[in-house]
Design a protein around this motif. Structure first.
Motif, PDB file in Angstrom:
ATOM      1  N   THR A  79       0.843  -1.199   0.000  1.00  0.00           N
ATOM      2  CA  THR A  79       0.000   0.000   0.000  1.00  0.00           C
ATOM      3  C   THR A  79       0.873   1.242   0.000  1.00  0.00           C
ATOM      4  OG1 THR A  79      -1.823  -1.108   1.138  1.00  0.00           O
ATOM      5  CG2 THR A  79      -1.723   1.287   1.323  1.00  0.00           C
ATOM      6  N   VAL A  80       0.447   2.238  -0.723  1.00  0.00           N
ATOM      7  CA  VAL A  80       1.187   3.498  -0.788  1.00  0.00           C
ATOM      8  C   VAL A  80       0.207   4.664  -0.685  1.00  0.00           C
ATOM      9  CG1 VAL A  80       1.090   3.633  -3.325  1.00  0.00           C
ATOM     10  CG2 VAL A  80       2.944   4.791  -2.098  1.00  0.00           C
ATOM     11  N   THR A  81       0.658   5.750  -0.087  1.00  0.00           N
ATOM     12  CA  THR A  81      -0.162   6.949   0.052  1.00  0.00           C
ATOM     13  C   THR A  81       0.548   8.141  -0.570  1.00  0.00           C
ATOM     14  OG1 THR A  81      -1.204   6.146   2.079  1.00  0.00           O
ATOM     15  CG2 THR A  81      -1.310   8.508   1.657  1.00  0.00           C
ATOM     16  N   LEU A  82      -0.144   8.813  -1.461  1.00  0.00           N
ATOM     17  CA  LEU A  82       0.376  10.011  -2.112  1.00  0.00           C
ATOM     18  C   LEU A  82      -0.275  11.235  -1.470  1.00  0.00           C
ATOM     19  CD1 LEU A  82       0.184   8.900  -5.860  1.00  0.00           C
ATOM     20  CD2 LEU A  82       1.917   8.362  -4.127  1.00  0.00           C
ATOM     21  N   SER A  83       0.537  12.214  -1.178  1.00  0.00           N
ATOM     22  CA  SER A  83       0.052  13.387  -0.445  1.00  0.00           C
ATOM     23  C   SER A  83      -0.334  14.536  -1.364  1.00  0.00           C
ATOM     24  CB  SER A  83       1.130  13.880   0.533  1.00  0.00           C
ATOM     25  OG  SER A  83       1.465  12.878   1.447  1.00  0.00           O
ATOM     26  N   CYS A  84      -1.310  15.292  -0.913  1.00  0.00           N
ATOM     27  CA  CYS A  84      -1.729  16.494  -1.630  1.00  0.00           C
ATOM     28  C   CYS A  84      -2.303  17.466  -0.611  1.00  0.00           C
ATOM     29  CB  CYS A  84      -2.775  16.163  -2.683  1.00  0.00           C
ATOM     30  SG  CYS A  84      -3.496  17.607  -3.511  1.00  0.00           S
ATOM     31  N   THR A  85      -1.858  18.691  -0.651  1.00  0.00           N
ATOM     32  CA  THR A  85      -2.472  19.740   0.165  1.00  0.00           C
ATOM     33  C   THR A  85      -2.879  20.872  -0.761  1.00  0.00           C
ATOM     34  OG1 THR A  85      -0.344  20.780   0.628  1.00  0.00           O
ATOM     35  CG2 THR A  85      -1.154  19.177   2.227  1.00  0.00           C
ATOM     36  N   SER A 107      -8.502   4.897  -2.673  1.00  0.00           N
ATOM     37  CA  SER A 107      -9.326   5.624  -1.718  1.00  0.00           C
ATOM     38  C   SER A 107      -8.613   6.915  -1.341  1.00  0.00           C
ATOM     39  CB  SER A 107      -9.605   4.776  -0.474  1.00  0.00           C
ATOM     40  OG  SER A 107      -8.398   4.460   0.190  1.00  0.00           O
ATOM     41  N   VAL A 108      -9.387   7.846  -0.804  1.00  0.00           N
ATOM     42  CA  VAL A 108      -8.795   9.112  -0.399  1.00  0.00           C
ATOM     43  C   VAL A 108      -9.003   9.319   1.093  1.00  0.00           C
ATOM     44  CG1 VAL A 108      -9.107  10.167  -2.668  1.00  0.00           C
ATOM     45  CG2 VAL A 108     -10.871  10.471  -0.902  1.00  0.00           C
ATOM     46  N   ASN A 109      -8.113  10.120   1.652  1.00  0.00           N
ATOM     47  CA  ASN A 109      -8.268  10.610   3.014  1.00  0.00           C
ATOM     48  C   ASN A 109      -8.425  12.116   2.909  1.00  0.00           C
ATOM     49  OD1 ASN A 109      -8.292  11.162   5.717  1.00  0.00           O
ATOM     50  ND2 ASN A 109      -6.203  10.482   6.106  1.00  0.00           N
ATOM     51  N   PHE A 110      -9.661  12.556   2.995  1.00  0.00           N
ATOM     52  CA  PHE A 110      -9.993  13.964   2.826  1.00  0.00           C
ATOM     53  C   PHE A 110     -10.139  14.610   4.193  1.00  0.00           C
ATOM     54  CE2 PHE A 110     -11.471  17.818   1.394  1.00  0.00           C
ATOM     55  CZ  PHE A 110     -12.815  18.074   1.637  1.00  0.00           C
ATOM     56  N   GLN A 111      -9.259  15.549   4.486  1.00  0.00           N
ATOM     57  CA  GLN A 111      -9.285  16.285   5.747  1.00  0.00           C
ATOM     58  C   GLN A 111      -9.526  17.745   5.414  1.00  0.00           C
ATOM     59  OE1 GLN A 111      -8.928  14.781   8.757  1.00  0.00           O
ATOM     60  NE2 GLN A 111      -8.664  12.770   7.790  1.00  0.00           N
ATOM     61  N   LYS A 112     -10.792  18.152   5.445  1.00  0.00           N
ATOM     62  CA  LYS A 112     -11.146  19.484   4.971  1.00  0.00           C
ATOM     63  C   LYS A 112     -10.509  20.583   5.811  1.00  0.00           C
ATOM     64  CE  LYS A 112     -15.030  22.151   3.212  1.00  0.00           C
ATOM     65  NZ  LYS A 112     -16.503  22.207   2.999  1.00  0.00           N
ATOM     66  N   ALA A 140      -7.806  20.530   7.504  1.00  0.00           N
ATOM     67  CA  ALA A 140      -6.357  20.558   7.265  1.00  0.00           C
ATOM     68  C   ALA A 140      -6.033  20.834   5.806  1.00  0.00           C
ATOM     69  CB  ALA A 140      -5.740  19.236   7.698  1.00  0.00           C
ATOM     70  N   LYS A 141      -7.039  20.856   4.949  1.00  0.00           N
ATOM     71  CA  LYS A 141      -6.862  21.065   3.502  1.00  0.00           C
ATOM     72  C   LYS A 141      -5.892  20.038   2.938  1.00  0.00           C
ATOM     73  CE  LYS A 141      -8.137  25.891   3.875  1.00  0.00           C
ATOM     74  NZ  LYS A 141      -7.738  27.307   3.808  1.00  0.00           N
ATOM     75  N   SER A 142      -6.209  18.803   3.241  1.00  0.00           N
ATOM     76  CA  SER A 142      -5.372  17.696   2.816  1.00  0.00           C
ATOM     77  C   SER A 142      -6.226  16.678   2.064  1.00  0.00           C
ATOM     78  CB  SER A 142      -4.728  17.044   4.046  1.00  0.00           C
ATOM     79  OG  SER A 142      -4.073  15.861   3.696  1.00  0.00           O
ATOM     80  N   PHE A 143      -5.655  16.104   1.018  1.00  0.00           N
ATOM     81  CA  PHE A 143      -6.411  15.183   0.158  1.00  0.00           C
ATOM     82  C   PHE A 143      -5.438  14.121  -0.359  1.00  0.00           C
ATOM     83  CE2 PHE A 143      -9.820  13.800  -2.359  1.00  0.00           C
ATOM     84  CZ  PHE A 143      -9.485  13.724  -3.706  1.00  0.00           C
ATOM     85  N   SER A 144      -5.183  13.104   0.433  1.00  0.00           N
ATOM     86  CA  SER A 144      -4.204  12.096   0.057  1.00  0.00           C
ATOM     87  C   SER A 144      -4.877  10.919  -0.639  1.00  0.00           C
ATOM     88  CB  SER A 144      -3.417  11.621   1.276  1.00  0.00           C
ATOM     89  OG  SER A 144      -4.295  11.073   2.228  1.00  0.00           O
ATOM     90  N   LEU A 145      -4.122  10.264  -1.494  1.00  0.00           N
ATOM     91  CA  LEU A 145      -4.600   9.108  -2.253  1.00  0.00           C
ATOM     92  C   LEU A 145      -3.909   7.850  -1.747  1.00  0.00           C
ATOM     93  CD1 LEU A 145      -6.140   7.892  -4.754  1.00  0.00           C
ATOM     94  CD2 LEU A 145      -4.017   8.277  -6.037  1.00  0.00           C
ATOM     95  N   LYS A 146      -4.704   6.847  -1.384  1.00  0.00           N
ATOM     96  CA  LYS A 146      -4.155   5.584  -0.953  1.00  0.00           C
ATOM     97  C   LYS A 146      -4.425   4.539  -2.020  1.00  0.00           C
ATOM     98  CE  LYS A 146      -5.889   2.817   2.352  1.00  0.00           C
ATOM     99  NZ  LYS A 146      -6.230   2.295   3.698  1.00  0.00           N
ATOM    100  N   ILE A 147      -3.355   3.850  -2.411  1.00  0.00           N
ATOM    101  CA  ILE A 147      -3.476   2.763  -3.384  1.00  0.00           C
ATOM    102  C   ILE A 147      -3.147   1.473  -2.647  1.00  0.00           C
ATOM    103  CG2 ILE A 147      -2.723   1.850  -5.606  1.00  0.00           C
ATOM    104  CD1 ILE A 147      -1.725   4.664  -6.311  1.00  0.00           C
ATOM    105  N   SER A 148      -4.109   0.592  -2.582  1.00  0.00           N
ATOM    106  CA  SER A 148      -3.924  -0.688  -1.902  1.00  0.00           C
ATOM    107  C   SER A 148      -3.594  -1.776  -2.913  1.00  0.00           C
ATOM    108  CB  SER A 148      -5.202  -1.071  -1.155  1.00  0.00           C
ATOM    109  OG  SER A 148      -5.582  -0.071  -0.243  1.00  0.00           O
ATOM    110  N   ASP A 149      -2.862  -2.800  -2.433  1.00  0.00           N
ATOM    111  CA  ASP A 149      -2.527  -3.937  -3.304  1.00  0.00           C
ATOM    112  C   ASP A 149      -1.950  -3.429  -4.638  1.00  0.00           C
ATOM    113  OD1 ASP A 149      -4.417  -6.543  -5.011  1.00  0.00           O
ATOM    114  OD2 ASP A 149      -2.339  -6.539  -4.295  1.00  0.00           O
ATOM    115  N   SER A 150      -0.896  -2.647  -4.551  1.00  0.00           N
ATOM    116  CA  SER A 150      -0.335  -1.993  -5.735  1.00  0.00           C
ATOM    117  C   SER A 150       0.013  -2.999  -6.828  1.00  0.00           C
ATOM    118  CB  SER A 150       0.927  -1.210  -5.343  1.00  0.00           C
ATOM    119  OG  SER A 150       0.608  -0.172  -4.444  1.00  0.00           O
TER     120      SER A 150
END
Lengths: 113, 114
Positions: B18-24, B65-70, B72-82
């Motif tokens: 699994t990997v998570t890509l960050s975005c703010t 899937s995303v982790n949306f933290q309004k 914190a203005k954060s919107f990360s993307l999680k990719i499972s089972d790459s």
């Protein structure tokens, strides 16, 4: 399958030439966009159009113009190509309303020599 | 003016991990949309996932899937089972509700290691 088609995948032009990049979509989308993509800079908006014969400047319009005579076609024009316009050019379209994202073309890699 | 920041120019992940890509992002608006786009080496940019700001529930599309933290203005993307086919440039994008324009981040290149 819906499509945005860019006429050329690769293009090499000489400095000072007038260059036309064509984009055609078959989805009856109102909005069309031209972006350029450069490493480390992401996608930057050059021009967009939300209706036939309408156009608006994006963030980096200098050195470019556009034409939208028909709903399905949006052309990007480099009036006098320069080496700093060497880039990847991406066309996109979208519906005017709704949450639908962009549909992108495959891109045109333009090299100005 | 709104801005989108992707602070990871490049990331690597082992296949099946699994990997998570960050975005703010920065905005003063309350109504907007967020997107993740994928650009494989073939260059066709495709939409991966989208999130409406007014929805608290995080968007999910299969392994993405995303982790949306309004706040914190954060919107990360999680990719499972790459998978090897996930290798691509990933762009985070912001769209203000009343406009047609998207603002893109600078992208994260994801490498998937076999």
């Amino acid at each position: 399958d819906v499509k945005v088609t860019q006429s050329s995948r690769y293009l090499v032009k000489r400095t000072g030439e007038k260059v036309f990049l064509e984009c055609v979509q078959d989805m009856d989308h109102e909005n069309m966009f031209w972006y350029r993509q450069d490493p480390g800079l992401g996608l930057r908006l050059i021009y967009f159009s939300y209706d036939v014969k309408m156009k608006e400047k994006g963030d980096i319009p200098e050195g470019y113009s556009v034409s939208r005579e028909k709903k399905e076609r949006f052309s990007l024009i480099l009036e006098s190509a320069s080496t700093n316009q060497t880039s990847m050019y991406l066309c996109a379209s979208s519906l005017r309303q709704g949450l639908g994202g962009y549909t992108f073309g495959s891109g045109t890699r333009l090299t100005v020599v | 003016a709104q801005t989108v920041t992707q602070s990871q120019p490049e990331m690597s992940v082992q296949e099946a991990e699994t990997v998570t890509l960050s975005c703010t992002y920065d905005t003063s608006e309350s109504d907007y949309y967020l997107f993740w786009y994928k650009q494989p080496p073939s260059r066709q940019m495709i939409l991966v996932i989208r999130q409406e700001a007014y929805k608290q529930q995080n968007a999910t599309e299969n392994r993405f899937s995303v982790n949306f933290q309004k706040a914190a203005k954060s919107f990360s993307l999680k990719i499972s089972d790459s998978q090897l086919g996930d290798a691509a440039m990933y762009f985070c994008a912001y769209r203000s509700s009343p406009t047609y324009k998207y603002i893109f981040g600078t992208g994260t290149r994801l490498k998937v290691l076999a």
